[in-house]
Design an enzyme around this catalytic site. Structure first.
Site, PDB file in Angstrom:
ATOM      1  N   GLY A 162       0.815  -1.213   0.000  1.00 62.62           N
ATOM      2  CA  GLY A 162       0.000   0.000   0.000  1.00 62.62           C
ATOM      3  C   GLY A 162       0.847   1.260   0.000  1.00 62.62           C
ATOM      4  O   GLY A 162       0.367   2.346   0.315  1.00 62.62           O
ATOM      5  N   ASP A 193      -1.307   8.522  -6.066  1.00 62.03           N
ATOM      6  CA  ASP A 193       0.008   7.901  -5.869  1.00 62.03           C
ATOM      7  C   ASP A 193       1.056   8.527  -6.783  1.00 62.03           C
ATOM      8  O   ASP A 193       2.164   8.866  -6.363  1.00 62.03           O
ATOM      9  CB  ASP A 193      -0.061   6.395  -6.153  1.00 62.03           C
ATOM     10  CG  ASP A 193      -1.107   5.702  -5.300  1.00 62.03           C
ATOM     11  OD1 ASP A 193      -1.631   6.350  -4.375  1.00 62.03           O
ATOM     12  OD2 ASP A 193      -1.397   4.526  -5.561  1.00 62.03           O
TER      13      ASP A 193
HETATM   14  C1  GLA Z   1      -4.547   3.057  -4.568  1.00 61.02           C
HETATM   15  C2  GLA Z   1      -4.753   3.873  -5.831  1.00 61.02           C
HETATM   16  C3  GLA Z   1      -4.981   5.349  -5.497  1.00 61.02           C
HETATM   17  C4  GLA Z   1      -6.056   5.525  -4.444  1.00 61.02           C
HETATM   18  C5  GLA Z   1      -5.809   4.577  -3.262  1.00 61.02           C
HETATM   19  C6  GLA Z   1      -6.954   4.599  -2.284  1.00 61.02           C
HETATM   20  O1  GLA Z   1      -3.348   3.424  -3.943  1.00 61.02           O
HETATM   21  O2  GLA Z   1      -3.653   3.763  -6.696  1.00 61.02           O
HETATM   22  O3  GLA Z   1      -5.305   6.058  -6.663  1.00 61.02           O
HETATM   23  O4  GLA Z   1      -7.328   5.336  -4.982  1.00 61.02           O
HETATM   24  O5  GLA Z   1      -5.619   3.244  -3.674  1.00 61.02           O
HETATM   25  O6  GLA Z   1      -7.076   5.840  -1.692  1.00 61.02           O
END
Ligand code: GLA
Length: 381
Positions: free
Chosen positions: A121, A169
């Site tokens: 994550g 991200d």
């Molecule tokens: C992933 C996606 C982001 C966002 C997050 C949740 O990291 O790449 O764009 O949606 O999940 O906030």
């Protein structure tokens, strides 16, 4: 990161030396699954990143070596040259998205490696996209700005990886600034740097070290739910383009027109967007206890309404609560990966000890712990 290992490998494979570029992973203090709904997020780039050594090779072929995996791939940059290896798809995708935007890109040689944990994550894939986006932009003097580089990374996910992600991200990876979080309006892409130095607290990630399968299809399904609800609301309120434009009253109006599942997903998103609006003021006042409370609220929403948590993440969240940690929640897309925890200095050691011991006892996996250090975004070294 041992940059010299990357450089040595580059020399031994390609008998020359290139330039080194890097782009980081990210944390997100709060504001989850809001980006693709046009809402706000509060991410920051971290001290874990992807690094590449890269040099044009005068041919039409890309020759790439993934040092961490000890895997090599060669591919062209034509429309039908999609490589088979999943990591190579990211590099190819970035090039293709640039070519689609009018760039001329020739072959290059590259060796890359990184220390952003995969599936945690922390956006290892955005780090990879932004690292190559920034590097290729520079070596071929393409003059895409950082906004466009972030969009190129996002489009790579959509078109070559199959994840319909938002912009958070890639934006954080491209725009990160040491010591600051980024308050980003994901619709307009307006952003402000919010200095983040919580006196008396530490920000720490605890990695469950699990990634549940189908995370990407479940992610796309969440996004679809949001879009279904927007379509329903739009029939009554044509100005509503994204859940950002809706509120709980508008949602209630369509309760009988959308599935219960879509309804509860949208409810979470609307609440989360609202939660975010309040956070910068609390940060400015140094009221980290309230910020922490909101993080717990986010976790409950992500777990019970948005259903992107898992038993491992919920367990770590419970432990944090029991240890008196000020704020804790699942971070990123969910279905595994890390919790992000805002913890008072004096409680830190006790919390970490208890989290590691009890998690290992219950799940027979040792969780990993990372102290968060907020660093700069994509750059040449
Ligand atoms: C992933 C996606 C982001 C966002 C997050 C949740 O990291 O790449 O764009 O949606 O999940 O906030």
């Amino acid at each position: 990161m041992e940059l010299n290992l990357i450089q040595e490998k580059f020399k031994s494979l390609f008998e020359t030396s290139g330039d080194i570029y890097t782009s980081p992973g990210r944390i997100n203090l709060i504001g989850e699954h809001t980006d693709y709904n046009g809402g706000f997020v509060l991410p920051g780039a971290i001290d874990k990143a992807m690094y590449c050594d890269i040099k044009p090779n005068g041919t039409d072929t890309v020759r790439a070596f993934a040092l961490d995996l000890e895997e090599y791939a060669e591919f062209g940059l034509g429309e039908n040259d999609l490589p088979a290896k999943s990591w190579a798809k990211y590099i190819y995708g970035v090039c293709r998205e640039m070519i689609k935007r009018g760039a001329t890109i020739k072959g290059f040689d590259t060796v890359f490696a990184g220390d952003v944990p995969l599936g945690a994550g922390m956006s290892s894939s955005a780090a990879l996209e932004s690292c190559f986006g920034y590097a290729i932009n520079d070596i071929y003097k393409l003059s895409f700005d950082r906004f466009e580089l972030a969009k190129i990374g996002q489009a790579t996910e959509h078109n070559y990886v199959g994840v319909n992600c938002g912009i958070m991200d890639q934006f954080a990876s491209c725009f990160g600034k040491e010591g600051s979080l980024i308050r980003l309006d994901c619709r307009s892409l307006e952003y402000q740097y919010v200095p983040f130095n919580p006196k008396g607290y530490r920000l720490v990630l605890v990695n469950t070290c699990v990634t549940h399968e189908l995370a990407s299809s479940a992610y796309n399904k969440r996004r679809q739910s949001c879009e279904n609800v927007v379509a329903a609301i739009k029939k009554h309120h044509p100005a509503v383009e994204l859940l950002r434009d809706a509120d709980l009253d508008k949602l209630k109006e369509v309760a009988n027109e959308v599935s219960p599942e879509d309804y509860i997903r949208a409810e979470f998103v609307i609440e989360e967007i609202q939660r975010l609006l309040d956070i910068p003021a609390y940060l400015e006042k140094g009221d980290y206890e309230t910020v922490g409370k909101k993080m717990y609220e986010t976790h409950i929403g992500l777990s019970r309404k948005y259903e992107v948590s898992c038993p491992e993440l919920d367990f770590l969240n419970d432990i944090a609560r029991e240890c008196g940690v000020s704020g804790s929640r699942v971070m990123g897309g969910g279905f595994g990966g890390c919790t992000i925890n805002l913890v008072k200095n004096e409680l830190y050691d006790g919390f970490i000890k208890r989290a590691i011991e009890s998690y290992e006892q219950k799940f027979k996996i040792k969780p990993k712990v990372y102290d968060v250090v907020i660093k700069d975004g994509a750059r040449k070294l």
